[in-house]
Design an enzyme around this catalytic site. Structure first.
Site, PDB file in Angstrom:
ATOM      1  N   LYS A  11     -33.287  41.100 -97.126  1.00  0.00           N
ATOM      2  CA  LYS A  11     -33.106  41.811 -98.269  1.00  0.00           C
ATOM      3  C   LYS A  11     -34.201  42.544 -98.803  1.00  0.00           C
ATOM      4  CE  LYS A  11     -29.344  38.746 -99.716  1.00  0.00           C
ATOM      5  NZ  LYS A  11     -28.867  37.908-100.799  1.00  0.00           N
ATOM      6  N   TYR A  51     -20.662  43.188 -99.286  1.00  0.00           N
ATOM      7  CA  TYR A  51     -20.271  42.361-100.030  1.00  0.00           C
ATOM      8  C   TYR A  51     -18.845  42.278-100.933  1.00  0.00           C
ATOM      9  CZ  TYR A  51     -25.007  40.259-100.315  1.00  0.00           C
ATOM     10  OH  TYR A  51     -26.402  39.895-100.048  1.00  0.00           O
ATOM     11  N   PHE A  59     -21.889  39.394-111.024  1.00  0.00           N
ATOM     12  CA  PHE A  59     -22.989  39.906-110.516  1.00  0.00           C
ATOM     13  C   PHE A  59     -22.828  40.964-109.376  1.00  0.00           C
ATOM     14  CE2 PHE A  59     -22.093  35.906-108.613  1.00  0.00           C
ATOM     15  CZ  PHE A  59     -21.925  36.196-106.921  1.00  0.00           C
ATOM     16  N   ARG A  87     -27.114  29.283 -91.077  1.00  0.00           N
ATOM     17  CA  ARG A  87     -26.883  28.959 -92.570  1.00  0.00           C
ATOM     18  C   ARG A  87     -28.035  27.801 -93.041  1.00  0.00           C
ATOM     19  NH1 ARG A  87     -24.058  32.292 -96.220  1.00  0.00           N
ATOM     20  NH2 ARG A  87     -23.454  30.505 -97.393  1.00  0.00           N
ATOM     21  N   THR A  93     -27.676  28.932-101.291  1.00  0.00           N
ATOM     22  CA  THR A  93     -27.559  30.201-102.083  1.00  0.00           C
ATOM     23  C   THR A  93     -28.556  30.408-103.289  1.00  0.00           C
ATOM     24  OG1 THR A  93     -25.428  30.717-101.782  1.00  0.00           O
ATOM     25  CG2 THR A  93     -26.290  31.884-103.310  1.00  0.00           C
ATOM     26  N   ARG A 104     -34.965  30.042 -97.866  1.00  0.00           N
ATOM     27  CA  ARG A 104     -34.896  30.201 -99.289  1.00  0.00           C
ATOM     28  C   ARG A 104     -35.661  28.952-100.174  1.00  0.00           C
ATOM     29  NH1 ARG A 104     -28.498  31.470 -99.287  1.00  0.00           N
ATOM     30  NH2 ARG A 104     -28.867  33.816 -98.944  1.00  0.00           N
ATOM     31  N   ASN A 114     -32.940  35.933-103.519  1.00  0.00           N
ATOM     32  CA  ASN A 114     -33.027  34.965-102.298  1.00  0.00           C
ATOM     33  C   ASN A 114     -33.666  35.253-100.844  1.00  0.00           C
ATOM     34  OD1 ASN A 114     -30.422  35.826-101.636  1.00  0.00           O
ATOM     35  ND2 ASN A 114     -29.314  34.108-102.434  1.00  0.00           N
ATOM     36  N   HIS A 117     -29.927  37.109 -96.086  1.00  0.00           N
ATOM     37  CA  HIS A 117     -28.277  36.902 -96.062  1.00  0.00           C
ATOM     38  C   HIS A 117     -28.065  36.595 -94.609  1.00  0.00           C
ATOM     39  CE1 HIS A 117     -24.121  37.884 -95.955  1.00  0.00           C
ATOM     40  NE2 HIS A 117     -24.155  38.258 -94.647  1.00  0.00           N
ATOM     41  N   GLU A 128     -19.263  41.482 -90.303  1.00  0.00           N
ATOM     42  CA  GLU A 128     -20.619  42.073 -90.505  1.00  0.00           C
ATOM     43  C   GLU A 128     -21.205  42.627 -89.703  1.00  0.00           C
ATOM     44  OE1 GLU A 128     -20.725  38.906 -94.250  1.00  0.00           O
ATOM     45  OE2 GLU A 128     -22.144  38.550 -92.576  1.00  0.00           O
TER      46      GLU A 128
HETATM   47  P1  DAT Z   1     -24.951  33.537 -99.780  1.00  0.00           P
HETATM   48  O1  DAT Z   1     -25.849  34.779 -99.647  1.00  0.00           O
HETATM   49  O2  DAT Z   1     -25.794  32.090 -99.864  1.00  0.00           O
HETATM   50  O3  DAT Z   1     -23.827  33.785 -98.658  1.00  0.00           O
HETATM   51  P2  DAT Z   1     -22.753  34.393-101.707  1.00  0.00           P
HETATM   52  O4  DAT Z   1     -22.160  34.915-100.430  1.00  0.00           O
HETATM   53  O5  DAT Z   1     -22.059  33.410-102.386  1.00  0.00           O
HETATM   54  O6  DAT Z   1     -24.330  33.464-101.233  1.00  0.00           O
HETATM   55  O7  DAT Z   1     -23.434  35.387-102.581  1.00  0.00           O
HETATM   56  C1  DAT Z   1     -24.034  36.712-101.823  1.00  0.00           C
HETATM   57  C2  DAT Z   1     -25.372  36.834-102.739  1.00  0.00           C
HETATM   58  O8  DAT Z   1     -24.891  37.147-104.134  1.00  0.00           O
HETATM   59  C3  DAT Z   1     -26.341  35.667-103.019  1.00  0.00           C
HETATM   60  O9  DAT Z   1     -27.191  35.433-101.903  1.00  0.00           O
HETATM   61  C4  DAT Z   1     -27.183  36.042-104.146  1.00  0.00           C
HETATM   62  C5  DAT Z   1     -26.108  36.629-105.058  1.00  0.00           C
HETATM   63  N1  DAT Z   1     -25.155  35.753-105.959  1.00  0.00           N
HETATM   64  C6  DAT Z   1     -24.635  34.797-105.625  1.00  0.00           C
HETATM   65  N2  DAT Z   1     -24.348  33.955-106.764  1.00  0.00           N
HETATM   66  C7  DAT Z   1     -24.967  34.405-107.629  1.00  0.00           C
HETATM   67  C8  DAT Z   1     -24.867  34.169-109.061  1.00  0.00           C
HETATM   68  N3  DAT Z   1     -24.177  32.996-109.750  1.00  0.00           N
HETATM   69  N4  DAT Z   1     -25.801  35.049-110.031  1.00  0.00           N
HETATM   70  C9  DAT Z   1     -26.737  35.913-109.352  1.00  0.00           C
HETATM   71  N5  DAT Z   1     -26.626  36.610-107.900  1.00  0.00           N
HETATM   72  C10 DAT Z   1     -25.641  35.625-107.251  1.00  0.00           C
HETATM   73 MG    MG Z   2     -22.070  34.985 -98.410  1.00  0.00          MG
END
Ligand code: DAT
Ligand code: MG
Length: 151
Positions: A11, A51, A59, A87, A93, A104, A114, A117, A128
């Site tokens: 990212k 997303y 968020f 992963r 996350t 991370r 973080n 992705h 994707e």
């Molecule tokens: P990941 O990236 O581990 O697959 P995710 O798909 O649940 O996690 O979420 C996508 C992204 O969204 C994640 O990398 C960071 C952001 N995110 C997730 N949960 C969040 C939260 N509680 N507050 C802020 N950003 C968040």
């Molecule tokens: Mg995800």
């Protein structure tokens, strides 16, 4: 080796912090094979597509603004178990909960920054990869190391 593939993206925070080589190196040293890579600034609309599963989350808007705020390194990595193990290399996350030794865990502090992705399963990996890459951008080749990585 079977042809499992996953989508991995560094990212804008990871790119700006100079972590491209560090992150690529972790996948490469593990024994996974890089089959596509490019640097792009995604539009906000594109980020929303990427997303789309999270569109109800509070968020979501900030997340899409962030992903489209600068260059992203988009990649496809191939190898046995690469979706799940990718992963694992990435870590939880929330970097506060990621184990040391993960990307991370070692390199990030805040959930909204973080740095990386990774697809979370076979279906999202397929979707994707198709969203970010055209088929001709995926390069099939035999790595000379394969016979030393797989039985
Ligand atoms: P990941 O990236 O581990 O697959 P995710 O798909 O649940 O996690 O979420 C996508 C992204 O969204 C994640 O990398 C960071 C952001 N995110 C997730 N949960 C969040 C939260 N509680 N507050 C802020 N950003 C968040
Ligand atoms: Mg995800």
């Amino acid at each position: 080796a079977e042809l499992e593939r996953t989508f991995i993206a560094i990212k804008p925070d990871g790119v700006q912090r100079g972590l491209i080589a560090e992150i690529v190196s972790r996948f490469e040293r593990k024994g996974f094979k890089l089959v596509a890579i490019k640097i792009v600034v995604p539009s906000k609309e594109f980020a929303q597509k990427h997303y789309h599963d999270l569109k109800e989350r509070p968020f979501f808007n900030g997340l899409c603004d962030f992903l489209s705020s600068g260059p992203v390194v988009a990649m496809v990595w191939e190898g046995e178990g690469v979706i799940k193990y990718g992963r694992k290399l990435i870590g939880a996350t929330d970097p506060q909960k990621s184990e040391p030794g993960t990307i991370r865990g070692d390199l990030a502090v805040a959930v909204g920054r973080n740095i990386i992705h990774g697809s979370d399963g076979p279906e999202t990996a397929k979707d994707e990869i198709a969203l970010w890459f055209r088929p001709i951008e995926l390069v099939s080749y035999t790595s000379n190391a394969e016979k030393w990585i797989y039985e």
